[in-house]
Write a protein that holds these residues in place. Sequence first.
Motif: not given
Length: 217
Positions: A190-201
């Motif tokens: 599981r990857f957080t959206g913030a880790e993959l796409w940036g803090k606004d995800t």
Amino acid sequence: MNGPHDMGGFVGFGPVLHEVDEPVWHYGWEPRAFALVLAMGMTGSWNIDEARHARERLPALQYWRSSYYEMRHYAMILQLIELGLVTAMEEEEGRMSVPPKPVKRVARADMIPAILAAGSAYVRPSNQPQGFRIGDKVRARTINPSGHTRLPRYARGKAGEIVAVHGTHVFPDSSAQGHGEDPHWLYTVRFTGAELWGKDTKDAVCIDLWEPYLEAC
């Protein structure tokens, strides 16, 4: 491999358009093309990973311009020519000019429903030790292989958490190259959206990844 198929996180391709009440087939040739792909897959001439790798190896502009069934058809033609099951001239002219090669199996029409319903199992026994457990923090390796891989570019170098363990499965990177099944441990990470796409995800993405793709954080 880094190819036109690995589009996750890319920009500039426009939105994904949702077609309301989308039909199964848009054109009359599509079911015939798909049937050919299935029929050739059932001959045992290649495995599912080799088929995926063939689609990845299509030229970028051909891949991006193709519909789903066109792309599958072009990849099948590539494999048929590479294996000597048809010649480039036969493909161009649309008629047989050399004697056909034998194949391992020919699936009859009445066999297809049962074959498709049964599916294929890719769990394999392995002596490889299990390197990770649920809850472990891991990082996807930064790799740029020339062959097939199931580790998408957008996840490489990113940190995540093991949330499921699936046992040992066929390793697609080896299978796609014809180098054998080489089973390895398979995990859901599981990857957080913030880790993959940036803090606004705010969302999260779960990806099934084999152990050679991962390292401990």
